[in-house]
Scaffold this motif. Structure first.
Motif, short mmCIF file in Angstrom:
data_model
loop_
_atom_site.label_atom_id
_atom_site.label_comp_id
_atom_site.label_asym_id
_atom_site.label_seq_id
_atom_site.Cartn_x
_atom_site.Cartn_y
_atom_site.Cartn_z
N SER A 107 4.22 -20.66 -16.48
CA SER A 107 4.20 -19.26 -16.92
C SER A 107 5.35 -18.96 -17.86
O SER A 107 5.28 -18.02 -18.67
N LYS A 108 6.40 -19.77 -17.80
CA LYS A 108 7.54 -19.61 -18.69
C LYS A 108 7.36 -20.37 -20.00
O LYS A 108 7.81 -19.90 -21.05
N THR A 109 6.70 -21.51 -19.95
CA THR A 109 6.63 -22.36 -21.13
C THR A 109 5.34 -22.24 -21.92
O THR A 109 5.32 -22.38 -23.14
N ASP A 110 4.22 -21.99 -21.24
CA ASP A 110 2.91 -22.05 -21.89
C ASP A 110 2.04 -20.82 -21.70
O ASP A 110 1.17 -20.56 -22.54
N ALA A 111 2.22 -20.10 -20.61
CA ALA A 111 1.22 -19.10 -20.24
C ALA A 111 1.85 -17.82 -19.70
O ALA A 111 1.70 -17.47 -18.53
N PRO A 112 2.56 -17.07 -20.57
CA PRO A 112 3.10 -15.78 -20.09
C PRO A 112 2.02 -14.82 -19.63
O PRO A 112 2.29 -13.91 -18.84
N ASN A 113 0.78 -15.03 -20.09
CA ASN A 113 -0.33 -14.17 -19.65
C ASN A 113 -0.68 -14.36 -18.19
O ASN A 113 -1.43 -13.56 -17.63
N TRP A 114 -0.14 -15.42 -17.56
CA TRP A 114 -0.37 -15.61 -16.13
C TRP A 114 0.36 -14.54 -15.32
O TRP A 114 -0.11 -14.15 -14.24
N LEU A 115 1.49 -14.10 -15.80
CA LEU A 115 2.29 -13.10 -15.11
C LEU A 115 1.61 -11.74 -15.13
O LEU A 115 0.79 -11.46 -16.01
N PRO A 116 1.93 -10.84 -14.19
CA PRO A 116 2.93 -10.96 -13.13
C PRO A 116 2.44 -11.82 -11.96
O PRO A 116 1.25 -12.08 -11.82
N ASN A 117 3.40 -12.21 -11.14
CA ASN A 117 3.13 -13.08 -10.01
C ASN A 117 2.57 -12.27 -8.85
O ASN A 117 3.24 -12.01 -7.85
N HIS A 118 1.32 -11.84 -8.99
CA HIS A 118 0.67 -11.18 -7.86
C HIS A 118 -0.85 -11.28 -8.01
O HIS A 118 -1.38 -11.54 -9.08
N MET A 119 -1.52 -11.08 -6.88
CA MET A 119 -2.98 -11.07 -6.81
C MET A 119 -3.36 -10.03 -5.76
O MET A 119 -2.59 -9.75 -4.84
N THR A 120 -4.55 -9.45 -5.89
CA THR A 120 -4.97 -8.48 -4.88
C THR A 120 -5.13 -9.18 -3.54
O THR A 120 -5.64 -10.30 -3.46
#
Length: 346
Positions: free
Chosen positions: A242-255
């Motif tokens: 999430s830091k190097t390739d995929a900032p779109n993965w953030l934020p670190n949460h799921m329902t």
């Protein structure tokens, strides 16, 4: 099928782990995607615009018709994680490859954000096939699906219902999720854990406020009583990428509500329905989170002669995400297999 004998995961977990293997000792064995290999595309899934990346074979001119593959990756992942390493190698082998963000994730539409439902991902998978089949540079008779982690289980489920798909590959797949967690936590422990999730979902229904839990955590604790992936292995991968390739993965949460359909997902029951479509299962010999036993069960449940199971010697689950030699070994096996199956009209 390989004759390799796999030890029960419960026995393997008792052995002392002197190294984590979350990263390769040689930094050159950690794979890095090439963003220039892909172009953005979008398509509709149940009225939602989904974002995708299209990979074309570098050796073919624009417009030339090729066989094609739709790829889907791990739970919570976006199209910039895991699947690019497979997509680039499949494109090098002559396939047009589509990867995508499932609804509610990444650059795709959908709410609540970061709500994850296997049934919705499977619908998105099938609609991604529809998009590929609408393209003039794709052979309508030669479309396959290749999934990694949960995307592997979903490849099987999608092919069970969608007979436009002509070949199916699952790499390090997730097959019986509730069974896996029940084995890890025990029946009573897992039921207690599920009850906490049910309570959060009930609170969401009562208040209208979406209840979120961490996607990754180092471990469960009083401060983090529930998480999607509460283990160091998953944390190491998603925190890094999430830091190097995929900032779109953030934020670190799921329902929290995501876990209810997730825990009852079971691709083993879908495996017989894939036939007569050819099926390849590739799995690591050591995997504490998506158990090799369920890869074997899924293979055994599939019917007909057009199935194959290949074992790759691994230390953990995430080596098959972005590390060599594991990814290249898996890709070589699946490219060889696709050459025998997807190249033949069915």
């Amino acid at each position: 099928m390989s004759s390799l004998v796999i030890r029960p995961t419960s026995a393997a977990m008792q052995e002392p782990q002197t190294e984590t293997h979350y990263l390769p000792k040689d930094p050159q064995l950690l794979l890095h995607a090439d963003p220039s290999r892909r172009v953005p595309v979008s398509f509709l899934s149940d009225g939602l615009h989904l974002a995708g990346h299209l990979y074309r074979p570098p050796s073919v001119p624009a417009g030339q018709v090729t066989a094609s593959i739709v790829m889907c990756g791990p739970i919570s992942s976006v199209k910039e994680q895991t699947v690019p390493h497979y997509a680039e190698r499949l494109a090098n082998a002559g396939y047009t490859v589509l990867t995508f963000d499932s609804r509610n994730y990444g650059e795709s539409e959908g709410t609540p954000r970061h709500h994850y439902d296997p049934n919705q991902v499977i619908a998105d998978y099938s609609n991604a096939v529809s998009y590929l089949l609408s393209r003039e540079d794709v052979d309508r008779k030669r479309v396959g699906v290749v999934g990694v982690c949960m995307g592997g289980g979903y490849a099987i489920s999608t092919a069970a219902m969608d007979k436009r798909i002509k070949a199916v590959v699952s790499v390090a797949g997730g097959y019986n999720i509730g069974g896996t967690f029940q084995q890890m936590m025990g029946a009573e422990g897992f039921a207690t854990y599920q009850a906490q999730i049910n309570a959060l979902h009930a609170k969401q229904l009562a208040t209208g406020e979406v209840q979120y839990i961490p996607t990754i955590a180092h471990h469960l604790s009083a401060e983090v009583p529930i998480a999607i992936m509460p283990n160091e292995e998953a944390y190491s991968y998603y925190d890094r990428t999430s830091k190097t390739d995929a900032p779109n993965w953030l934020p670190n949460h799921m329902t929290a509500a995501s876990l209810e359909p997730y825990y009852i997902y079971n691709a083993v029951a879908h495996a017989p329905l894939v036939a007569p479509t050819p099926l390849l299962i590739i799995h690591g010999t050591t995997d504490f989170f998506l158990l090799p036993e369920y890869a074997q069960q899924t293979y055994d449940a599939a019917i007909g002669p057009n199935k194959e199971l290949i074992w790759i010697e691994t230390h953990n689950h995430i080596e098959l995400y972005d590390q060599n030699p594991y990814v290249s070994e898996a890709c070589q096996a699946l490219v060889d297999w696709l050459g025998r199956t997807l190249s033949v009209e069915q």
